[in-house]
Scaffold this active site. Structure first.
Site, mmCIF file in Angstrom:
data_model
loop_
_atom_site.group_PDB
_atom_site.id
_atom_site.type_symbol
_atom_site.label_atom_id
_atom_site.label_comp_id
_atom_site.label_asym_id
_atom_site.label_seq_id
_atom_site.Cartn_x
_atom_site.Cartn_y
_atom_site.Cartn_z
ATOM 1 N N GLY A 1 0.769 -0.990 0.044
ATOM 2 C CA GLY A 1 -0.085 -0.113 0.225
ATOM 3 C C GLY A 1 0.758 1.349 -0.155
ATOM 4 O O GLY A 1 0.635 2.287 0.734
ATOM 5 N N GLU B 1 -3.423 0.091 -8.512
ATOM 6 C CA GLU B 1 -3.506 1.554 -9.004
ATOM 7 C C GLU B 1 -3.686 1.214 -10.572
ATOM 8 O O GLU B 1 -3.556 0.184 -11.132
ATOM 9 C CB GLU B 1 -2.065 2.446 -9.084
ATOM 10 N N ASP C 1 -2.937 -7.139 -6.662
ATOM 11 C CA ASP C 1 -3.843 -7.168 -5.616
ATOM 12 C C ASP C 1 -3.060 -7.730 -4.530
ATOM 13 O O ASP C 1 -2.652 -8.908 -4.605
ATOM 14 C CB ASP C 1 -5.097 -8.135 -5.974
ATOM 15 N N ALA D 1 -5.732 0.177 2.322
ATOM 16 C CA ALA D 1 -6.769 0.669 2.593
ATOM 17 C C ALA D 1 -7.824 0.284 1.382
ATOM 18 O O ALA D 1 -7.687 0.804 0.235
ATOM 19 C CB ALA D 1 -7.070 2.117 2.853
ATOM 20 N N TYR E 1 -16.828 5.276 14.130
ATOM 21 C CA TYR E 1 -15.446 4.651 13.957
ATOM 22 C C TYR E 1 -15.189 3.645 14.763
ATOM 23 O O TYR E 1 -15.417 2.375 14.520
ATOM 24 C CB TYR E 1 -14.257 5.847 13.772
ATOM 25 N N LYS F 1 -10.019 -2.749 13.202
ATOM 26 C CA LYS F 1 -8.850 -2.367 13.634
ATOM 27 C C LYS F 1 -8.484 -3.030 14.891
ATOM 28 O O LYS F 1 -7.457 -3.447 15.332
ATOM 29 C CB LYS F 1 -9.061 -0.694 13.998
ATOM 30 N N VAL G 1 -6.617 13.651 5.713
ATOM 31 C CA VAL G 1 -7.311 13.620 4.585
ATOM 32 C C VAL G 1 -6.786 12.693 3.763
ATOM 33 O O VAL G 1 -5.440 13.002 3.146
ATOM 34 C CB VAL G 1 -7.354 14.930 3.867
ATOM 35 N N THR G 2 -7.130 11.512 3.260
ATOM 36 C CA THR G 2 -6.434 10.760 2.226
ATOM 37 C C THR G 2 -7.659 10.337 1.508
ATOM 38 O O THR G 2 -8.977 10.483 1.768
ATOM 39 C CB THR G 2 -5.875 9.309 3.082
HETATM 40 P P1 NAI Z 1 -4.800 5.467 0.907
HETATM 41 O O1 NAI Z 1 -5.945 5.323 0.152
HETATM 42 O O2 NAI Z 1 -4.068 6.745 0.695
HETATM 43 O O3 NAI Z 1 -3.542 4.246 0.602
HETATM 44 C C1 NAI Z 1 -3.906 3.010 0.472
HETATM 45 C C2 NAI Z 1 -3.101 2.140 -0.431
HETATM 46 O O4 NAI Z 1 -3.479 0.748 -0.261
HETATM 47 C C3 NAI Z 1 -2.730 2.733 -1.826
HETATM 48 O O5 NAI Z 1 -1.387 2.351 -1.963
HETATM 49 C C4 NAI Z 1 -3.426 1.613 -2.502
HETATM 50 O O6 NAI Z 1 -2.945 1.391 -3.864
HETATM 51 C C5 NAI Z 1 -3.425 0.406 -1.865
HETATM 52 N N1 NAI Z 1 -4.363 -0.654 -2.139
HETATM 53 C C6 NAI Z 1 -5.688 -0.531 -2.069
HETATM 54 N N2 NAI Z 1 -6.175 -1.774 -2.371
HETATM 55 C C7 NAI Z 1 -5.200 -2.608 -2.462
HETATM 56 C C8 NAI Z 1 -5.201 -4.068 -3.038
HETATM 57 N N3 NAI Z 1 -5.952 -4.444 -3.465
HETATM 58 N N4 NAI Z 1 -3.852 -4.458 -3.522
HETATM 59 C C9 NAI Z 1 -2.599 -3.656 -3.077
HETATM 60 N N5 NAI Z 1 -2.719 -2.256 -2.810
HETATM 61 C C10 NAI Z 1 -3.916 -1.838 -2.563
HETATM 62 O O7 NAI Z 1 -5.114 5.073 2.409
HETATM 63 P P2 NAI Z 1 -4.343 5.735 3.914
HETATM 64 O O8 NAI Z 1 -5.308 6.689 4.583
HETATM 65 O O9 NAI Z 1 -2.836 5.940 3.716
HETATM 66 O O10 NAI Z 1 -4.600 4.305 4.535
HETATM 67 C C11 NAI Z 1 -3.568 3.436 5.057
HETATM 68 C C12 NAI Z 1 -4.052 2.685 6.289
HETATM 69 O O11 NAI Z 1 -3.981 3.914 7.380
HETATM 70 C C13 NAI Z 1 -5.310 2.264 6.540
HETATM 71 O O12 NAI Z 1 -5.213 1.067 7.262
HETATM 72 C C14 NAI Z 1 -6.029 3.329 7.262
HETATM 73 O O13 NAI Z 1 -7.252 2.815 8.005
HETATM 74 C C15 NAI Z 1 -4.930 3.893 8.144
HETATM 75 N N6 NAI Z 1 -5.285 5.111 8.869
HETATM 76 C C16 NAI Z 1 -5.670 6.031 7.950
HETATM 77 C C17 NAI Z 1 -5.777 7.503 8.603
HETATM 78 C C18 NAI Z 1 -6.392 8.483 8.037
HETATM 79 O O14 NAI Z 1 -7.007 9.582 8.724
HETATM 80 N N7 NAI Z 1 -6.174 8.521 6.576
HETATM 81 C C19 NAI Z 1 -5.766 7.522 10.170
HETATM 82 C C20 NAI Z 1 -5.299 6.345 10.821
HETATM 83 C C21 NAI Z 1 -5.172 5.274 10.149
HETATM 84 NA NA NA Z 2 -1.068 3.933 2.396
#
Ligand code: NAI
Ligand code: NA
Length: 399
Positions: free
Chosen positions: A48, A76, A112, A142, A237, A246, A276-277
């Site tokens: 990810g 992606e 995947d 995610a 949440y 979680k 924000v993501t």
């Molecule tokens: P993001 O959407 O920016 O990144 C998600 C990543 O997962 C991307 O690189 C995407 O290509 C990859 N991905 C998704 N499905 C996939 C698959 N089937 N195979 C391979 N790669 C895949 O999300 P973010 O926010 O960085 O989330 C990452 C982690 O951080 C998650 O576990 C999220 O719950 C956690 N988190 C996020 C917070 C937030 O406020 N954004 C706060 C605390 C934790």
């Molecule tokens: Na990520």
């Protein structure tokens, strides 16, 4: 072609390659001028790693003093008849270009993460590029879905409360409008499927696969990201479907910690700040809180983005001298500034005032929207968005 931002609801449907490169570059610059990570890992696998915390991890460890080589897995897509492709696709290209300019290895594997074949592909890449071993595994996926093995069906995560309905507001980035919503409680099946998609099972499968292929280096650590948040967000949440996933992830961290103890390493669920993501804007009811949180933390000078969180995580917690600091549930906490008592008092006050008419003035909607646009390569001052861009040659010249 000229690429314009296209948003449907809260989902970006276009991305700008030059702006994505700019976003990566700004994070690299932050890391370079920030206090360095000493004793960092050299061979890092990020699952990810194309956006959000995963990409920030990759940048912090490659461009800081750690000078890590990285393999990243992401899901992606490039340009097709459907559109220009996803931001993460262009982030991968930009990252690889900058990393290779500095002599680092940067392998992008797209596919995947849940599948066995991608796990095998990564193990081969670890053989080829890392002399067979990794020093750090960061799991930052995610996703809304996970394919069931040997089947055409999917598990789907739901973002819902448990046991009761919850009302809150979403903000449609497409139209800049506040939308009051009521979310019904999840069914048992929705809870179970969310745990399948966003819980710890696949994280554990990755670490098991790497243990079985003898790809774990001495002292290897693994991290995955979690969110807890203040009471205000618990109904949607922590006490809802995502929170169940979680908690499952937290439990997984304990079993992985035992497994990695055999290599003098460890496993840590890392609790981050709300940011924000692409993933987080999807959570109904969370946006008003984020608008208030951004406003308050920026005013107090405690706001951090993904890169600031990851730089601090690796420098001060994971690779500082001494033991990795954890709380009584063995969680690594990066949400201390968010949960600061005075910060939360102000956020609570502000959230209770926010409504459809005033959220743009009282909350940090501008900051929120700009950050969202920037995630997709838009809204950077020094990018000329009027300039024609030839995607084909962009991809080929950089790849
Ligand atoms: P993001 O959407 O920016 O990144 C998600 C990543 O997962 C991307 O690189 C995407 O290509 C990859 N991905 C998704 N499905 C996939 C698959 N089937 N195979 C391979 N790669 C895949 O999300 P973010 O926010 O960085 O989330 C990452 C982690 O951080 C998650 O576990 C999220 O719950 C956690 N988190 C996020 C917070 C937030 O406020 N954004 C706060 C605390 C934790
Ligand atoms: Na990520």
């Amino acid at each position: 072609m000229i690429i314009e931002p296209v948003i449907k609801g809260v989902v970006a449907k276009s991305a700008h390659p030059v702006g994505c490169e700019q976003a990566v570059l700004q994070q690299i610059q932050y890391v370079k001028q920030s206090e360095p990570i000493t004793n960092g890992p050299k061979r890092v696998l990020i699952i990810g790693g194309s956006s959000g915390f995963g990409l920030a991890t990759r940048i912090a460890l490659t461009f800081g003093r750690s000078k890590a080589d990285t393999i990243s897995v992401s899901y992606e897509h490039g340009p097709s008849s459907k559109g220009v492709g996803s931001a993460g696709f262009y982030n991968n290209i930009a990252f690889k270009k900058f990393a290779e300019e500095e002599g680092r290895i940067a392998v992008n594997i797209q596919g995947d993460a849940f599948s066995d074949s991608i796990k095998e592909q990564v193990i081969e890449a670890v053989e080829t590029y890392f002399e067979g071993e990794v020093d750090l595994i960061v799991y930052s996926v995610a996703s809304g879905v996970r394919p069931k093995p040997n089947s055409d069906e999917m598990w789907r995560s739901a973002i819902k409360p448990i046991g009761q309905s919850v009302s809150g507001a979403s903000i449609l980035l497409e139209t800049d409008t506040w939308q009051q919503t009521t979310l019904p409680p999840a069914t048992d099946q929705e809870v179970d499927e969310t745990i399948k998609v966003m819980g710890g099972e696949d994280w554990e499968a990755w670490v098991d696969a790497l243990i079985n292929s003898e790809s774990i280096g001495e002292g290897c650590k693994t991290l995955a990201f979690s969110y807890i948040g203040p009471e205000l967000t618990h109904p949607i949440y922590l006490d809802g479907t995502l929170g169940r996933a979680k908690i499952d992830l937290h439990q997984t961290s304990h079993s992985l910690n035992l497994k990695l103890a055999n290599f003098n390493g460890g496993a840590y669920a890392t609790v981050c700040k709300a940011l924000v993501t692409k993933a987080s804007v999807f959570i109904p009811g969370l946006t008003p809180y984020i608008l208030a949180l951004y406003k308050v933390m920026k005013e107090r000078g405690t706001h951090e983005g993904c890169i600031e969180q990851m730089q601090r995580l690796f420098r001060d917690k994971v690779y500082s001298t001494g033991k990795i600091p954890v709380d009584c549930e063995r969680l690594l906490r990066m949400d201390d500034r968010e949960l600061d008592v005075e910060t939360q008092r102000e956020v609570n006050q502000l959230v209770s005032q926010l409504n459809a008419d005033n959220f743009k003035q009282l909350g940090d909607y501008q900051g929120f929207k700009q950050e969202f646009l920037r995630l997709n390569g838009f809204s950077f001052d020094d990018v000329d968005y009027g300039k024609e861009i030839d995607l084909e040659s962009w991809i080929n010249s950089d790849a």
